[in-house]
Design an enzyme around this catalytic site. Structure first.
Site, PDB file in Angstrom:
ATOM      1  N   ASP A  66      30.540  48.082  46.677  1.00 25.87           N
ATOM      2  CA  ASP A  66      30.234  46.692  46.995  1.00 25.87           C
ATOM      3  C   ASP A  66      28.748  46.374  46.916  1.00 25.87           C
ATOM      4  OD1 ASP A  66      32.919  46.590  47.474  1.00 25.87           O
ATOM      5  OD2 ASP A  66      32.766  46.195  49.624  1.00 25.87           O
ATOM      6  N   ASP A 111      27.393  40.527  45.489  1.00 26.54           N
ATOM      7  CA  ASP A 111      27.925  41.870  45.705  1.00 26.54           C
ATOM      8  C   ASP A 111      28.119  42.536  44.355  1.00 26.54           C
ATOM      9  OD1 ASP A 111      27.995  41.595  48.441  1.00 26.54           O
ATOM     10  OD2 ASP A 111      30.152  41.944  48.643  1.00 26.54           O
ATOM     11  N   ASP A 145      37.292  43.239  41.067  1.00 26.84           N
ATOM     12  CA  ASP A 145      38.138  44.379  40.704  1.00 26.84           C
ATOM     13  C   ASP A 145      39.539  44.346  41.298  1.00 26.84           C
ATOM     14  OD1 ASP A 145      37.090  44.895  43.207  1.00 26.84           O
ATOM     15  OD2 ASP A 145      36.047  46.736  42.633  1.00 26.84           O
ATOM     16  N   HIS A 202      35.149  39.627  44.951  1.00 28.75           N
ATOM     17  CA  HIS A 202      35.179  40.859  44.172  1.00 28.75           C
ATOM     18  C   HIS A 202      36.149  40.777  43.000  1.00 28.75           C
ATOM     19  CE1 HIS A 202      33.473  43.150  47.898  1.00 28.75           C
ATOM     20  NE2 HIS A 202      32.622  42.281  47.362  1.00 28.75           N
ATOM     21  N   CYS A 237      36.780  50.440  44.761  1.00 21.04           N
ATOM     22  CA  CYS A 237      35.852  50.050  45.820  1.00 21.04           C
ATOM     23  C   CYS A 237      35.317  51.255  46.578  1.00 21.04           C
ATOM     24  CB  CYS A 237      36.546  49.132  46.817  1.00 21.04           C
ATOM     25  SG  CYS A 237      37.150  47.581  46.141  1.00 21.04           S
TER      26      CYS A 237
END
Length: 361
Positions: free
Chosen positions: A116, A194, A245, A243, A345
């Site tokens: 992150d 991030d 992903d 995020h 992550c």
């Protein structure tokens, strides 16, 4: 001028799939439930709000820690048995309060997800400017490793540290409805992003705008990278974006997994026109405490261009990947999901065997 030559960097990673040789893996011990704040309300599932608010700032419940640790041990075993060098952050309890001149935070969060707040671009490690006050000092746990990597030749950069004053956030933020335009809980008063809102495909980097990544942060990164890379936006339909992903996950040259809830394949950037982008099958959820998106199931980790770490209960996804030419490596990880991260992550690839090149149009 010193006559000493700079040592060869052991940091070298340009994409998400080259053969993995060294990786940082997070920790689950010493974690706290992040203090309740609009930055958490804008990203956590609605059904978890009352629970998170009630546990705000407290140590993570021990049964959840133990379940996550069992999964983490399984992941460590697979990585080490594959000959991959595994590194860990220093233990840094997150349960204490801390302050800056602008605000007070009752606790931190965790060290579970190094992806992150740290980004590896070739031989450079970049500390990113998080929008969460509870993660403001999280990278301190990686200082020993960062010093080591710097001494061995890596470039170490830190983006501007944001102040995160009260007026940076939209305190009146309401999650937009399905037919409403996406709104964000963070403003443009500070530079914030991030690392997990970006994925690397050689000279092309793909990102999503989110509740932790603003336009200021995206532009800062674009200017920092200069002509070395091209940066492309992935449009997400998520009402609470955070995020990339769990939305767009590159697997190998020309192949990417995409989220059917968040992505319209026809709206992907032109750089992906020659790529085979396939929708992930619906997640199989078995008893997980859903504090994060159920699409953590597509948060996979490539060990090399063929082998892919997949959560052990996700049989439809493993069948799909196998038919697509990949070799799924199952590992239990649903207990880890309470920390908001899957395999991608929970790890930060430091060294992959490969060179910088282009994979897109």
């Amino acid at each position: 001028m010193s006559n000493q030559s700079t040592p060869k960097a052991i940091v070298n990673s340009h994409n998400e799939w080259d053969p993995l040789e060294e990786v940082i893996v997070g920790r689950v011990t010493g974690a706290a439930v992040p203090p309740w704040h609009v930055s958490l309300r804008s990203t956590a599932p609605r059904h978890a709000w009352s629970l998170l608010e009630g546990m705000s700032g407290r140590p993570a419940p021990e049964p959840l820690v133990e379940a996550a640790q069992r999964d983490l041990d399984a992941l460590l075993g697979i990585l080490e048995s594959s000959g991959i060098e595994v590194r860990r952050p220093d233990p840094l309890p997150q349960t204490g309060a801390y302050s800056t001149p602008d605000w007070h935070c009752a606790a931190g969060y965790s060290l579970a997800n190094p992806r992150d707040l740290l980004m590896v671009l070739g031989d450079e490690i970049l500390e990113t400017p998080t929008a969460w006050r509870s993660r403001y000092f999280e990278t301190h746990a990686y200082r020993s490793l960062l010093h080591e990597y710097f001494r061995t030749g890596a470039r170490w950069t830190a983006a501007p540290k944001p102040r995160l004053t009260d007026d940076f956030y939209d305190e009146g933020y309401v999650v937009p409805g399905k037919d409403e335009p996406v709104r964000y809980s963070v403003s443009e008063r500070d530079c914030t992003f991030d690392a997990a809102d970006f994925v690397r495909c050689g000279r092309d980097i793909f990102y999503t705008r989110s509740n932790v990544t603003n336009e200021f942060g995206i532009e800062w990164l674009r200017r920092h990278l200069g002509e070395r890379y091209r940066i492309h936006r992935i449009e997400s339909r998520s009402r609470q974006p955070m995020h990339i992903d769990t939305t767009f996950m590159p697997l190998a040259p020309g192949k990417a997994l995409i989220n059917p809830d968040n992505i319209v394949r026809e709206q992907l950037p032109a750089a992906l026109d020659d790529w085979d982008c396939r929708y992930a099958p619906p997640p199989v959820i078995k008893g997980v405490l859903e504090l994060s998106s159920v699409w953590l199931t597509m948060n996979v980790l490539m060990l090399d261009p063929q082998r892919v770490l997949v959560e052990a209960t996700q049989e439809p996804l493993m069948e799909m990947l196998d038919a697509w030419g990949f070799t799924p490596v199952p590992c239990p990880f649903m207990g880890y999901y309470v920390y908001g991260g899957g395999f991608h992550c929970a790890t930060l690839d430091i060294r992959r065997r490969g060179e910088l090149r282009s994979y897109c149009k």
